[in-house]
Scaffold this motif. Structure first.
Motif, PDB file in Angstrom:
ATOM      1  N   LEU A  69       0.422  -0.808  -0.130  1.00 17.95           N
ATOM      2  CA  LEU A  69       0.171  -0.085   0.450  1.00 17.95           C
ATOM      3  C   LEU A  69       0.859   1.470   0.273  1.00 17.95           C
ATOM      4  CD1 LEU A  69      -2.759  -0.673   2.838  1.00 17.95           C
ATOM      5  CD2 LEU A  69      -3.006  -1.171   0.548  1.00 17.95           C
ATOM      6  N   PHE A  70       1.872   1.352  -0.003  1.00 16.49           N
ATOM      7  CA  PHE A  70       2.654   2.380   0.319  1.00 16.49           C
ATOM      8  C   PHE A  70       4.277   2.216  -0.693  1.00 16.49           C
ATOM      9  CE2 PHE A  70       0.979   1.877   4.687  1.00 16.49           C
ATOM     10  CZ  PHE A  70       0.552   2.820   4.464  1.00 16.49           C
ATOM     11  N   SER A  71       3.864   1.205  -1.540  1.00 18.20           N
ATOM     12  CA  SER A  71       4.969   0.730  -2.558  1.00 18.20           C
ATOM     13  C   SER A  71       5.532   1.871  -3.558  1.00 18.20           C
ATOM     14  CB  SER A  71       4.733  -0.625  -3.099  1.00 18.20           C
ATOM     15  OG  SER A  71       3.541   0.114  -4.053  1.00 18.20           O
ATOM     16  N   ALA A  72       5.526   2.970  -3.513  1.00 18.82           N
ATOM     17  CA  ALA A  72       5.504   4.489  -3.713  1.00 18.82           C
ATOM     18  C   ALA A  72       7.426   4.285  -3.329  1.00 18.82           C
ATOM     19  CB  ALA A  72       4.921   5.689  -3.955  1.00 18.82           C
ATOM     20  N   PHE A  73       7.434   3.955  -2.174  1.00 16.81           N
ATOM     21  CA  PHE A  73       8.579   3.752  -1.571  1.00 16.81           C
ATOM     22  C   PHE A  73       9.393   2.513  -1.859  1.00 16.81           C
ATOM     23  CE2 PHE A  73       5.683   6.414   1.535  1.00 16.81           C
ATOM     24  CZ  PHE A  73       6.878   7.685   1.102  1.00 16.81           C
ATOM     25  N   PRO A  74      10.798   3.050  -2.972  1.00 11.51           N
ATOM     26  CA  PRO A  74      11.374   1.519  -2.835  1.00 11.51           C
ATOM     27  C   PRO A  74      11.447   0.416  -2.726  1.00 11.51           C
ATOM     28  CG  PRO A  74      12.108   4.065  -3.769  1.00 11.51           C
ATOM     29  CD  PRO A  74      11.378   4.227  -3.185  1.00 11.51           C
ATOM     30  N   PRO A  75      11.848   0.742  -0.803  1.00 10.13           N
ATOM     31  CA  PRO A  75      12.343  -0.733  -0.105  1.00 10.13           C
ATOM     32  C   PRO A  75      10.876  -1.568   0.145  1.00 10.13           C
ATOM     33  CG  PRO A  75      13.507   1.585   0.824  1.00 10.13           C
ATOM     34  CD  PRO A  75      12.352   2.343   0.007  1.00 10.13           C
ATOM     35  N   ALA A  76       9.485  -0.199  -0.066  1.00  9.36           N
ATOM     36  CA  ALA A  76       8.546  -0.536   0.658  1.00  9.36           C
ATOM     37  C   ALA A  76       7.925  -1.541  -1.007  1.00  9.36           C
ATOM     38  CB  ALA A  76       7.513  -0.025   0.886  1.00  9.36           C
ATOM     39  N   TRP A  77       8.651  -1.598  -2.032  1.00 11.38           N
ATOM     40  CA  TRP A  77       8.382  -2.348  -3.063  1.00 11.38           C
ATOM     41  C   TRP A  77       8.924  -3.290  -3.161  1.00 11.38           C
ATOM     42  CZ3 TRP A  77       9.962  -4.942  -7.409  1.00 11.38           C
ATOM     43  CH2 TRP A  77       8.947  -4.565  -8.722  1.00 11.38           C
ATOM     44  N   VAL A  78       9.838  -3.441  -3.041  1.00  7.84           N
ATOM     45  CA  VAL A  78      11.063  -4.529  -2.790  1.00  7.84           C
ATOM     46  C   VAL A  78      10.238  -5.800  -1.859  1.00  7.84           C
ATOM     47  CG1 VAL A  78      13.527  -4.962  -2.260  1.00  7.84           C
ATOM     48  CG2 VAL A  78      12.902  -3.492  -3.897  1.00  7.84           C
ATOM     49  N   LEU A  79      10.303  -5.317  -0.905  1.00  6.91           N
ATOM     50  CA  LEU A  79      10.068  -6.539   0.576  1.00  6.91           C
ATOM     51  C   LEU A  79       8.589  -6.472   0.261  1.00  6.91           C
ATOM     52  CD1 LEU A  79      10.972  -6.988   3.501  1.00  6.91           C
ATOM     53  CD2 LEU A  79       8.842  -4.686   4.050  1.00  6.91           C
ATOM     54  N   GLY A  80       7.408  -5.674  -0.285  1.00  7.19           N
ATOM     55  CA  GLY A  80       6.406  -6.511  -0.756  1.00  7.19           C
ATOM     56  C   GLY A  80       6.600  -6.997  -1.173  1.00  7.19           C
ATOM     57  N   THR A  81       6.405  -7.286  -2.520  1.00  6.85           N
ATOM     58  CA  THR A  81       6.947  -7.886  -3.761  1.00  6.85           C
ATOM     59  C   THR A  81       7.407  -8.814  -3.667  1.00  6.85           C
ATOM     60  OG1 THR A  81       6.779  -5.648  -5.311  1.00  6.85           O
ATOM     61  CG2 THR A  81       7.412  -7.641  -6.473  1.00  6.85           C
ATOM     62  N   LEU A  82       8.797  -8.736  -2.800  1.00  9.68           N
ATOM     63  CA  LEU A  82       9.015 -10.041  -2.358  1.00  9.68           C
ATOM     64  C   LEU A  82       8.588 -11.171  -1.693  1.00  9.68           C
ATOM     65  CD1 LEU A  82      12.024 -12.205  -2.036  1.00  9.68           C
ATOM     66  CD2 LEU A  82      12.694 -11.162  -0.266  1.00  9.68           C
ATOM     67  N   GLY A  83       7.762 -10.703  -0.564  1.00  9.01           N
ATOM     68  CA  GLY A  83       7.064 -11.373   0.283  1.00  9.01           C
ATOM     69  C   GLY A  83       5.591 -11.895  -0.528  1.00  9.01           C
ATOM     70  N   LEU A  84       4.910 -10.397  -1.632  1.00  7.30           N
ATOM     71  CA  LEU A  84       3.850 -11.825  -1.913  1.00  7.30           C
ATOM     72  C   LEU A  84       4.129 -12.954  -3.177  1.00  7.30           C
ATOM     73  CD1 LEU A  84       1.132 -11.148  -2.353  1.00  7.30           C
ATOM     74  CD2 LEU A  84       1.587  -9.330  -4.239  1.00  7.30           C
ATOM     75  N   SER A  85       5.655 -12.473  -3.426  1.00  5.20           N
ATOM     76  CA  SER A  85       6.055 -13.534  -4.664  1.00  5.20           C
ATOM     77  C   SER A  85       6.379 -14.996  -3.623  1.00  5.20           C
ATOM     78  CB  SER A  85       7.455 -13.495  -5.055  1.00  5.20           C
ATOM     79  OG  SER A  85       7.331 -12.047  -5.911  1.00  5.20           O
ATOM     80  N   VAL A  86       6.913 -15.059  -3.030  1.00  3.04           N
ATOM     81  CA  VAL A  86       6.754 -16.254  -1.627  1.00  3.04           C
ATOM     82  C   VAL A  86       6.067 -16.948  -1.311  1.00  3.04           C
ATOM     83  CG1 VAL A  86       7.981 -17.289   0.449  1.00  3.04           C
ATOM     84  CG2 VAL A  86       9.271 -15.432  -1.337  1.00  3.04           C
ATOM     85  N   SER A  87       4.733 -15.915  -1.171  1.00  4.99           N
ATOM     86  CA  SER A  87       3.215 -16.513  -0.215  1.00  4.99           C
ATOM     87  C   SER A  87       2.321 -16.799  -1.534  1.00  4.99           C
ATOM     88  CB  SER A  87       2.242 -15.265  -0.848  1.00  4.99           C
ATOM     89  OG  SER A  87       1.861 -14.068  -1.127  1.00  4.99           O
ATOM     90  N   LYS A  88       2.398 -16.563  -2.993  1.00  2.55           N
ATOM     91  CA  LYS A  88       2.065 -17.204  -3.723  1.00  2.55           C
ATOM     92  C   LYS A  88       2.799 -18.630  -4.326  1.00  2.55           C
ATOM     93  CE  LYS A  88       0.159 -13.299  -7.008  1.00  2.55           C
ATOM     94  NZ  LYS A  88      -1.175 -13.299  -6.599  1.00  2.55           N
ATOM     95  N   ILE A  89       3.890 -18.467  -4.257  1.00  2.00           N
ATOM     96  CA  ILE A  89       4.710 -19.631  -5.071  1.00  2.00           C
ATOM     97  C   ILE A  89       4.307 -20.876  -3.706  1.00  2.00           C
ATOM     98  CG2 ILE A  89       7.220 -20.928  -4.410  1.00  2.00           C
ATOM     99  CD1 ILE A  89       8.103 -18.675  -5.683  1.00  2.00           C
ATOM    100  N   LEU A  90       4.068 -20.153  -2.572  1.00  2.00           N
ATOM    101  CA  LEU A  90       3.424 -20.793  -0.998  1.00  2.00           C
ATOM    102  C   LEU A  90       2.092 -22.214  -1.001  1.00  2.00           C
ATOM    103  CD1 LEU A  90       4.853 -19.337   1.993  1.00  2.00           C
ATOM    104  CD2 LEU A  90       5.678 -22.052   0.802  1.00  2.00           C
ATOM    105  N   ASP A  91       1.160 -21.083  -1.786  1.00  2.48           N
ATOM    106  CA  ASP A  91       0.394 -21.483  -2.244  1.00  2.48           C
ATOM    107  C   ASP A  91      -0.379 -22.368  -3.569  1.00  2.48           C
ATOM    108  OD1 ASP A  91      -2.572 -20.611  -2.525  1.00  2.48           O
ATOM    109  OD2 ASP A  91      -2.355 -20.449  -4.340  1.00  2.48           O
ATOM    110  N   ASN A  92       1.050 -22.058  -4.585  1.00  7.93           N
ATOM    111  CA  ASN A  92       0.129 -22.554  -5.483  1.00  7.93           C
ATOM    112  C   ASN A  92       1.405 -24.238  -5.634  1.00  7.93           C
ATOM    113  OD1 ASN A  92       2.164 -22.508  -9.154  1.00  7.93           O
ATOM    114  ND2 ASN A  92       0.265 -23.289  -8.115  1.00  7.93           N
ATOM    115  N   MET A  93       2.290 -24.646  -4.995  1.00  3.43           N
ATOM    116  CA  MET A  93       3.317 -25.435  -4.733  1.00  3.43           C
ATOM    117  C   MET A  93       2.704 -25.978  -3.306  1.00  3.43           C
ATOM    118  SD  MET A  93       4.650 -25.445  -7.444  1.00  3.43           S
ATOM    119  CE  MET A  93       6.189 -25.896  -7.237  1.00  3.43           C
ATOM    120  N   GLU A  94       3.094 -25.978  -2.235  1.00  2.00           N
ATOM    121  CA  GLU A  94       3.139 -26.352  -1.128  1.00  2.00           C
ATOM    122  C   GLU A  94       1.613 -27.052  -0.995  1.00  2.00           C
ATOM    123  OE1 GLU A  94       5.303 -29.274   2.297  1.00  2.00           O
ATOM    124  OE2 GLU A  94       4.749 -28.793   0.182  1.00  2.00           O
TER     125      GLU A  94
END
Length: 411
Positions: A69-94
């Motif tokens: 929600l605060f991804s206009a700030f680059p650190p928030a974008w990197v952290l949020g994108t990484l976390g969302l990617s991992v969560s989607k992988i977990l949802d799909n795979m394991e």
């Protein structure tokens, strides 16, 4: 990747030639015993495991979406994108893949059951279960029966005819990897075959197509409308939109790589349709053993692959809880050694490289890559050009010459 049944004819080593019918059936009995041991010991620890993974995935997704929600700030974008990617992988795979296999149905929890679970993928669970559980796992690596081999868009065996269109195979494979969830949805619909047979107006196909489109609309609305819209007050609409797209692509590339590693690297065998006529349980087990490959690595890697890093064990026992594959893997490997079979396991970078090497190798005429070097590259490119622009007779004659040269070089 020549089918096992033709290896002897071509003078190649057949990995099961030394096994008698009695050996194969005894192997099946020993594998049944491993499976039964897990069935007899499933319990609270296994149930706690899957509930814990689901809890972590949901918290990680919610937390990541909040950060974005605060991804206009680059650190928030990197952290949020990484976390969302991992969560989607977990949802799909394991989580999703294994629940839909019925691995946790024994818990009798209606919220974690193959009949009720839906996942964050374009393909509806109902359709995926048919194409994956019923077809792929029944006909593992049988050319012409297992459509997971190449997903109908790639040449996956030397015995399949080479055509000029095969040259684009690496591009097809990469595009399919980037948009893997949509490729799987089209595959589950058997879209290519339906279009070829002009059956797009049939009621059953339209019903299934409507299911897919409804699922895609829901997923797209969540990732590309609702979540970015919530970020408008912080000026983060576009960064959030980009983060969701990136997370989906990361998940697609990861899951595609895991699938390639388990089914397509060097050392994995394919089989002919006639080989499964009258197939016994022991023979089915042997086909799963030789038609799969593992990824060696850490516990974290195993979880992120949905434990499909233990693809051999998964193909042998697709309905066992995924958290138990690491436990039985040494026992399965011991049986490989006992019966003098090759247990195909490598680190992920090696398996990915091996799979992509095969994608590229099979995009070219048989023997072309094996007979090409720096010195003769211009001549070989000329041969390839003639095959790509010539008629069938030209392709056949030049192809035979390439194969003959490759055999002579190998000898």
């Amino acid at each position: 990747m020549t089918t096992i049944q033709k290896k002897a004819v071509l003078g190649q080593s057949n990995p099961i030639a030394h096994l008698t019918e009695a050996d194969i059936e005894q192997l099946g009995i020993e594998l049944d015993a491993i499976r039964q041991e897990v069935l007899d010991t499933r319990g609270a620890g296994d149930a706690a495991y899957i509930r814990r993974v689901i809890d972590v995935q949901r918290k990680l997704e919610l937390g990541s979406r909040a950060v974005l929600l605060f991804s206009a700030f680059p650190p928030a974008w990197v952290l949020g994108t990484l976390g969302l990617s991992v969560s989607k992988i977990l949802d799909n795979m394991e989580i999703g893949h294994n629940i839909l296999h019925g691995q946790w149905d024994w818990m009798r929890d209606p919220k974690i059951h193959s009949s009720t679970w839906e996942w964050d993928m374009a393909s509806p669970a109902e359709q995926w279960k048919h194409s994956h559980n019923e077809l792929h796992h029944t006909y593992t690596n049988v050319i012409g029966k297992d459509n997971d081999l190449g997903y109908g868009i790639m040449r996956v065996d030397e015995d399949q005819p080479w055509t000029p269109a095969s040259l684009a195979q690496p591009i097809f494979c990469f595009v399919n990897a980037v948009f893997f969830e949509y490729g799987i949805a089209a595959y589950d619909l058997e879209l290519g075959a339906v279009i070829a047979k002009k059956q797009t107006k049939e009621p059953e196909f339209r019903r299934r197509a409507k299911q897919v489109l409804t699922k895609i609309r829901k997923q797209a609305t969540k990732d590309y409308v609702v979540h970015p819209a919530l970020s408008i007050p912080t000026g983060s609409f576009l960064p959030t939109l980009a983060a969701n797209f990136t997370a989906n692509v990361v998940r697609n590339l990861w899951s595609n790589s895991v699938i390639l590693c388990g089914h397509f690297p060097e050392g994995v065998e394919t089989f002919e349709k006639r080989s499964i006529e009258g197939e016994t349980k022991g023979e089915w087990y042997v086909r799963q053993m030789l038609g799969s490959a593992n990824i060696s690595g850490s516990k974290a890697l195993h979880i992120m692959t949905g434990n499909l890093s233990h693809q051999i064990e998964h193909h042998l026992f697709p309905d066992l809880p995924s958290n138990r594959y690491a436990e039985i893997a040494p026992k399965v490997q011991a049986l490989f050694e006992k019966y003098d079979l090759t247990y195909c396991a490598r680190p992920m970078p090696q398996q990915v490289a091996s799979a992509w090497h095969k994608v590229i190798r099979l995009s070219l005429p048989n023997g072309w890559l094996a007979t090409t070097n720096r010195k003769n590259a211009p001549q070989q490119l000329a041969v390839l050009y003639k095959m790509a622009t010539g008629d069938r007779r030209t392709r056949r004659l030049l192809g035979r010459k390439l194969e003959s040269e490759a055999r002579a070089k190998a000898a």
